[in-house]
Write an enzyme that holds these catalytic residues in place. Structure first.
Site, PDB file in Angstrom:
ATOM      1  N   CYS A  15       7.000   9.059  15.358  1.00  0.00           N
ATOM      2  CA  CYS A  15       6.672   9.550  16.702  1.00  0.00           C
ATOM      3  C   CYS A  15       6.763  11.071  16.678  1.00  0.00           C
ATOM      4  CB  CYS A  15       7.679   9.037  17.736  1.00  0.00           C
ATOM      5  SG  CYS A  15       7.839   7.259  17.751  1.00  0.00           S
ATOM      6  N   ARG A  43       1.079  11.709  14.926  1.00  0.00           N
ATOM      7  CA  ARG A  43       2.276  10.948  14.577  1.00  0.00           C
ATOM      8  C   ARG A  43       2.379   9.628  15.337  1.00  0.00           C
ATOM      9  NH1 ARG A  43       5.919  13.995  11.880  1.00  0.00           N
ATOM     10  NH2 ARG A  43       7.624  12.633  12.477  1.00  0.00           N
ATOM     11  N   TRP A  57       4.692   6.140  18.371  1.00  0.00           N
ATOM     12  CA  TRP A  57       4.155   5.116  17.469  1.00  0.00           C
ATOM     13  C   TRP A  57       5.166   3.977  17.569  1.00  0.00           C
ATOM     14  CZ3 TRP A  57      -0.170   4.267  14.739  1.00  0.00           C
ATOM     15  CH2 TRP A  57      -0.140   3.319  13.715  1.00  0.00           C
ATOM     16  N   ASN A  81      12.780   9.851  17.680  1.00  0.00           N
ATOM     17  CA  ASN A  81      11.868   9.440  16.619  1.00  0.00           C
ATOM     18  C   ASN A  81      12.724   8.844  15.514  1.00  0.00           C
ATOM     19  OD1 ASN A  81       9.888   9.300  14.598  1.00  0.00           O
ATOM     20  ND2 ASN A  81      10.238  11.422  13.980  1.00  0.00           N
ATOM     21  N   GLY A  82      12.417   7.607  15.118  1.00  0.00           N
ATOM     22  CA  GLY A  82      13.205   6.966  14.062  1.00  0.00           C
ATOM     23  C   GLY A  82      13.485   5.523  14.442  1.00  0.00           C
ATOM     24  N   GLU A 105      -8.816  -1.693  -6.370  1.00  0.00           N
ATOM     25  CA  GLU A 105      -8.471  -0.730  -5.322  1.00  0.00           C
ATOM     26  C   GLU A 105      -8.872   0.691  -5.735  1.00  0.00           C
ATOM     27  OE1 GLU A 105      -7.808  -0.743  -2.334  1.00  0.00           O
ATOM     28  OE2 GLU A 105      -6.772   1.124  -1.886  1.00  0.00           O
ATOM     29  N   LYS A 135     -11.536   3.009  -3.645  1.00  0.00           N
ATOM     30  CA  LYS A 135     -11.235   4.371  -3.170  1.00  0.00           C
ATOM     31  C   LYS A 135     -12.353   5.326  -3.577  1.00  0.00           C
ATOM     32  CE  LYS A 135      -8.873   3.875  -0.716  1.00  0.00           C
ATOM     33  NZ  LYS A 135      -8.254   2.629  -0.432  1.00  0.00           N
ATOM     34  N   GLU A 158     -15.671   4.634  -1.528  1.00  0.00           N
ATOM     35  CA  GLU A 158     -15.749   4.886  -0.085  1.00  0.00           C
ATOM     36  C   GLU A 158     -15.713   6.367   0.280  1.00  0.00           C
ATOM     37  OE1 GLU A 158     -12.763   3.048   2.390  1.00  0.00           O
ATOM     38  OE2 GLU A 158     -11.217   3.360   0.904  1.00  0.00           O
ATOM     39  N   HIS A 209     -18.276 -10.181 -20.778  1.00  0.00           N
ATOM     40  CA  HIS A 209     -19.210 -11.148 -20.185  1.00  0.00           C
ATOM     41  C   HIS A 209     -20.278 -10.462 -19.342  1.00  0.00           C
ATOM     42  CE1 HIS A 209     -16.730 -14.447 -21.638  1.00  0.00           C
ATOM     43  NE2 HIS A 209     -15.682 -13.697 -21.280  1.00  0.00           N
ATOM     44  N   LYS A 260     -12.171   3.335  10.692  1.00  0.00           N
ATOM     45  CA  LYS A 260     -10.793   3.053  10.273  1.00  0.00           C
ATOM     46  C   LYS A 260     -10.463   1.576  10.445  1.00  0.00           C
ATOM     47  CE  LYS A 260      -6.708   4.071   8.835  1.00  0.00           C
ATOM     48  NZ  LYS A 260      -6.671   4.065   7.361  1.00  0.00           N
TER      49      LYS A 260
HETATM   50  O1  M6R Z   1      -6.644  -2.489   9.148  1.00  0.00           O
HETATM   51  P1  M6R Z   1      -6.844  -3.409   7.976  1.00  0.00           P
HETATM   52  O2  M6R Z   1      -5.800  -3.265   6.940  1.00  0.00           O
HETATM   53  O3  M6R Z   1      -7.050  -4.840   8.383  1.00  0.00           O
HETATM   54  O4  M6R Z   1      -8.215  -2.914   7.330  1.00  0.00           O
HETATM   55  C1  M6R Z   1      -8.788  -3.596   6.252  1.00  0.00           C
HETATM   56  C2  M6R Z   1      -9.915  -2.798   5.654  1.00  0.00           C
HETATM   57  O5  M6R Z   1     -10.904  -2.534   6.612  1.00  0.00           O
HETATM   58  C3  M6R Z   1      -9.422  -1.460   5.091  1.00  0.00           C
HETATM   59  O6  M6R Z   1      -8.401  -1.650   4.162  1.00  0.00           O
HETATM   60  C4  M6R Z   1     -10.576  -0.709   4.415  1.00  0.00           C
HETATM   61  O7  M6R Z   1     -10.999  -1.404   3.287  1.00  0.00           O
HETATM   62  C5  M6R Z   1     -10.158   0.718   4.073  1.00  0.00           C
HETATM   63  N1  M6R Z   1     -11.146   1.638   4.513  1.00  0.00           N
HETATM   64  C6  M6R Z   1      -9.952   0.925   2.613  1.00  0.00           C
HETATM   65  O8  M6R Z   1      -9.583   2.225   2.314  1.00  0.00           O
END
Ligand code: M6R
Length: 609
Positions: free
Chosen positions: A2, A27, A74, A100-101, A482, A486, A489, A505, A604
């Site tokens: 927060c 935050r 938060w 905050n905490g 993963e 990264k 994206e 394969h 997001k």
């Molecule tokens: O909020 P969520 O963890 O459910 O989101 C899942 C995915 O949309 C999210 O992880 C997405 O793949 C990210 N942009 C990856 O960096």
């Protein structure tokens, strides 16, 4: 996480508080509130939702006064609502607190205070502070706060205001940041520098266990035991715009760097005092019920799915329970076998991903117990799950998920170790070794971040390629997936994440000198196999960037470049191995001049199917 602010001086407090909170909204933005003191009265305004809602109302009905405190939230205890929003007051309304905490022993404190007649109006941990201070207050606010904090277990940054002591704020911190800002005839308190920059560059960083009495003229700092502290104020050199991201160019880089601290936060509170057991009060199944679980069904998307995939290895090897995993968008359209002995493990940073929610509801309808791992208190996942474990990563603002992922991994390891103990699948010594290794990870991750200059150089050299291959085996197959996600994206470079053993394969046909391979080759059961795969790439003139152990002479013989990470239990290596891959994608995208925090076509949180 927060944001908190405080002001005492000759100017109107409200605009300064709102401005400071605006700078701290990164935050948390579940709710906001301020309290202002004037003519022997404390006026409080607080609202669920973003700060702008509160600020809009304040324009019509300003709170007047030259002393005040504020908070942007938060939520960690209680759903975001007007009543759970800070500031929180004692029974009389004369003492108000922003915090905050997390106060870990708030339940026992609350029970005791209620027995003594205190009446609580919120579900927050913070409110106990207001009542605790009230119970200790006999005219000396500093002493009442100091005595109260000696009883608190957990983390806090607090600012306290009292109607009866109108010319004073009391501020204190333990494991949550708090900074004093010094002006001429006015003083400021804030969680982070951006909130102060418009007013002063002279600051004092409070240290853990310190408490300050703040008046218009300045601040007196002591330790909680009363020992005086003398510290010269520091001068801040940041420009205001950069400071909003804590001095980082992008939120993503800031969030990558926050990881050692937030994974430590994820551990805190769930390890017993003896540090030999994991405690999961959020898991609402009895040991008996857990022993009857026949299957774990992971439900997640994107990065959260990759975390669940790592979880599969941990659950199966430590707790010997079968794990089924599928991306939620597929899972919801097939007919998985789910019954009352299924533990549906829902993983979602936002708690609002549409496919994840739909698959979760299906699992629930078929009788599964839903255990959610989420970062957002009050989200749909939080509301609908049977059991909840928060990841405590704080707000993740960059679209590319980084700290949410590593805190999800930490949480899943904790669940696996807990299940292993309950199900009797791991002896005490082995469990103790795993728990010890888990607790070393924050420090080890800080070491991994020191490879940043090396990773940056590699990214600058390779960001011009069109295709890349990410290879991993065993528990680091998900790391390859993963790492590739990264890169895709945020840099828009095609990246193929693959199980290294499957390379022959098909994907081996992709290998050329222009298609680099990123290989995760850490010590463990599949290490030799990974070395063979690396040799296969080399035999086809491929360039190999390997993530491997710091002191591994063999890997040096085969890989072209090595990014070293410290040794840990093989199961935990994904937490460390992903960090250089996050940095690699960040620096590729940065070198290419791309919009890192808001990459094209992405959001997001994916709240539509
Ligand atoms: O909020 P969520 O963890 O459910 O989101 C899942 C995915 O949309 C999210 O992880 C997405 O793949 C990210 N942009 C990856 O960096």
């Amino acid at each position: 996480m927060c944001g908190i602010v405080g002001y005492i001086g000759d100017a109107e407090a409200m605009p300064i508080l709102l401005d400071g909170l605006r700078k701290l909204e990164y935050r948390g933005y579940d709710s906001a509130g301020i309290a202002v003191l004037s003519e022997g009265m404390v006026s409080v305004a607080r609202r669920q939702g973003k700060l702008e809602r509160l600020a809009g109302e304040m324009q019509a009905n300003p709170l007047l006064g030259r002393v005040g405190i504020g908070h942007t939230c938060w939520a960690t205890h209680g759903v975001p609502s007007d009543t759970n929003a800070h500031p929180h007051a004692d029974c009389t309304g004369r003492i108000v607190v922003v915090h905050n905490g997390i106060i870990e022993n708030y339940l026992s404190l609350r029970e005791r205070l209620e027995v003594d007649g205190h009446v609580f109006t919120s579900e927050t941990d913070t409110e106990v502070l207001a009542h605790l201070i009230e119970s200790r207050f006999i005219g000396d606010l500093y002493d009442a706060v100091r005595q109260s904090l000696l009883e608190v277990v957990g983390s806090y940054a607090v600012v306290v205001l009292c109607r009866d002591i109108p010319d004073t704020l009391v501020a204190a911190r333990l494991h949550s940041p708090l900074i004093l800002g010094h002006g001429r005839g006015e003083q400021f308190v804030a969680s982070d520098v951006p909130a102060l920059l418009a007013y002063t560059r002279q600051v004092t960083y409070l240290q853990n266990g310190e408490i300050a009495v703040v008046t218009r003229e300045g601040a007196r700092v002591t330790r909680l035991d009363g020992t005086e502290i003398r510290r010269e104020p520091a001068t801040i050199a940041w420009d205001a715009a950069a400071a909003e991201k804590g001095g980082y160019k992008h939120f993503m880089l800031k969030e990558i760097h926050e990881q050692p601290a937030v994974i430590a936060e994820t551990l805190r509170g769930r390890m017993g005092e003896d540090r030999a057991h994991v405690h999961l009060p959020g898991l609402k199944l009895s040991p008996d019920e857990l022993r009857k679980i026949t299957k774990v069904l992971v439900i997640a998307c994107g990065t959260a799915y990759h975390a669940g995939f790592v979880g599969k290895y941990a659950f199966e090897s430590l707790a010997r329970v079968p794990v089924e995993i599928d991306v939620a968008s597929e899972l919801r359209y097939r007919t998985p076998i789910v019954d009352e002995h299924t533990l549906a493990l829902v993983i979602s940073q936002s708690g609002e991903t549409a496919d994840t929610l739909a698959a979760m509801r299906d699992a629930k309808e078929h009788g599964a117990h839903v255990l959610a791992v989420t970062n957002v208190v009050g989200s749909s996942v939080d509301r609908d799950a049977d059991s909840i474990l928060y990841t405590y990563a704080g707000p993740e603002i960059a679209v590319a998920s980084t700290k949410a992922y590593t805190t999800q991994l930490m949480t899943l390891y904790q669940v696996a170790l807990y299940l292993a103990e309950v199900r009797g699948t791991l002896d005490d010594d082995a469990r103790a070794r795993f728990i010890e290794a888990l607790q070393r990870l924050p420090e080890q991750m800080a070491t991994v971040l020191e490879t940043e200059p090396l990773v940056k150089k590699l990214a600058e050299a390779f960001c011009g390629v069109h295709d890349t291959l990410y290879l991993g085996r065993g528990v680091n197959f998900p790391t390859a997936l993963e790492g590739a996600l990264k890169l895709k994206e945020i840099s828009y470079i095609h990246a193929e994440g693959y199980a290294a053993g499957e390379m022959k394969h098909g994907p081996i046909a992709l290998i050329t000198p222009q298609c680099p391979t990123v290989a995760i080759a850490v010590p463990g059961g599949v290490y030799e196999k990974m070395l063979s795969n690396i040799k296969e790439v080399k035999a086809r003139q491929g360039h190999v960037i390997a993530v491997g152990a710091t002191d591994d002479p063999d890997l040096r013989k085969y890989a072209d470049d090595i990014i070293p990470i410290p040794r840990t239990a093989e199961l935990f290596t994904p937490v460390l191995a992903i960090v250089p891959l996050q940095l690699f994608s960040y620096y590729c995208a940065d070198t290419l001049g791309l919009d890192i925090d808001q990459p094209r076509n992405l959001a997001k949180s994916v709240t539509v199917e």
